[in-house]
Scaffold this active site. Structure first.
Site, PDB file in Angstrom:
ATOM      1  N   GLY A 139      -2.138  -4.415   0.416  1.00 32.30           N
ATOM      2  CA  GLY A 139      -2.282  -5.648   1.157  1.00 32.30           C
ATOM      3  C   GLY A 139      -1.282  -6.734   0.803  1.00 32.30           C
ATOM      4  N   SER A 163       0.801  -1.226   0.000  1.00 27.54           N
ATOM      5  CA  SER A 163       0.000   0.000   0.000  1.00 27.54           C
ATOM      6  C   SER A 163       0.832   1.273   0.000  1.00 27.54           C
ATOM      7  CB  SER A 163      -0.923   0.023   1.226  1.00 27.54           C
ATOM      8  OG  SER A 163      -1.862  -1.004   1.169  1.00 27.54           O
ATOM      9  N   HIS A 218      -1.849   5.907   6.951  1.00 26.63           N
ATOM     10  CA  HIS A 218      -1.218   6.110   5.652  1.00 26.63           C
ATOM     11  C   HIS A 218      -0.663   7.524   5.518  1.00 26.63           C
ATOM     12  CE1 HIS A 218      -4.217   2.871   5.080  1.00 26.63           C
ATOM     13  NE2 HIS A 218      -3.267   2.344   4.318  1.00 26.63           N
ATOM     14  N   ASP A 222      -6.686   8.503   9.394  1.00 27.05           N
ATOM     15  CA  ASP A 222      -6.686   7.175  10.002  1.00 27.05           C
ATOM     16  C   ASP A 222      -5.425   6.930  10.829  1.00 27.05           C
ATOM     17  OD1 ASP A 222      -4.749   6.818   8.041  1.00 27.05           O
ATOM     18  OD2 ASP A 222      -5.913   5.388   6.869  1.00 27.05           O
ATOM     19  N   ASN A 230       3.503  -6.616   6.119  1.00 29.30           N
ATOM     20  CA  ASN A 230       2.306  -7.428   6.378  1.00 29.30           C
ATOM     21  C   ASN A 230       2.672  -8.793   6.946  1.00 29.30           C
ATOM     22  OD1 ASN A 230       0.044  -5.843   5.784  1.00 29.30           O
ATOM     23  ND2 ASN A 230       0.368  -6.075   3.599  1.00 29.30           N
TER      24      ASN A 230
END
Length: 237
Positions: A101, A64, A215, A212, A129
């Protein structure tokens, strides 16, 4: 994937990184929100790689962060690095092959398709991840090595740049320390160019991240681009 500024307060940065990894690691919710961006990125990559390039290619291969989730494509750090390349009068074409992802296993599975034509520079940004999901470090290491091996097979003359990552300590200090160190180990073993920590100066800093808290904002991407450019510029010249 990732938040941690080693020179900032450790606890706050680890918390920020944990949030980042959580969001980028959770498949369904992110992919629902990111499906349009991912599709557009995939189409762009497909178009760019399907046609022989007029300029040597610099391929950014990651998750991402590379894909530029939540910002315009032109605001993501690979595009900003491309602007710096143009401003420096260097003859390269930047291709963004980021996928939201993505894990190292996913990266391994699609690398042969992405490497359908030679590249001059390959920037590898994967692993965060894996750390969030507690993937055995042996698997992460093997997957990254397989990606490096495939790039070397497809483009023997390519310079490979590896972006270092960090994870929160929720899986234990040993796992966290070994995860952080595996990037340098791979770089040393394979004679790769290493970016010690891709989110240096950005991870955990609220004003440089989207609402959020995960990012990077366009301003955050500018700093990431500066970090990458500091390592990449000597390679290109």
């Amino acid at each position: 994937m990732k938040f941690l500024h080693v020179r900032q307060t450790a606890y706050s940065l680890i918390s920020g990184l944990m949030l980042l990894l959580t969001a980028w690691g959770c498949g369904s919710s992110d992919k629902k929100n990111e499906s349009t961006a991912t599709t557009d990125s995939s189409k762009a990559t497909n178009t760019q790689l399907a046609t022989p390039a007029k300029k040597p290619i610099i391929l950014f291969y990651g998750n991402s962060l590379t894909a530029g989730y939540g910002v315009e494509p032109a605001q993501a750090f690979p595009a900003l690095v491309g602007q710096k390349i143009d401003s420096a009068g260097l003859n390269y074409q930047v291709v963004n092959a980021g996928l939201s992802g993505e894990t190292t296993a996913g990266g391994k599975s699609r690398i042969s398709w992405v490497m359908r034509q030679p590249v001059a520079v390959f920037v590898l940004e994967l692993g965060g991840n894996d750390g969030l999901r507690g993937v055995p470090l042996k698997d992460t290491r093997q997957n990254l090595q397989a990606i490096v091996d495939t790039v070397r097979l497809k483009s023997p003359q390519a310079t490979i740049v590896l972006a270092g990552m960090q994870i929160p300590p929720n899986l234990g200090t040993d796992y966290t320390r070994e995860f952080r160190g595996l990037f340098k180990e791979l770089a040393d073993k394979n004679k790769l160019v290493l970016i010690p920590f891709l989110l240096e100066g950005v991870g955990g800093i609220a004003k440089l991240n989207q609402p959020d808290g995960i990012h990077p904002t366009p301003a955050g991407h500018k700093l990431v681009a500066n970090t990458v450019w500091g390592v990449l510029k000597p390679v290109l010249k």
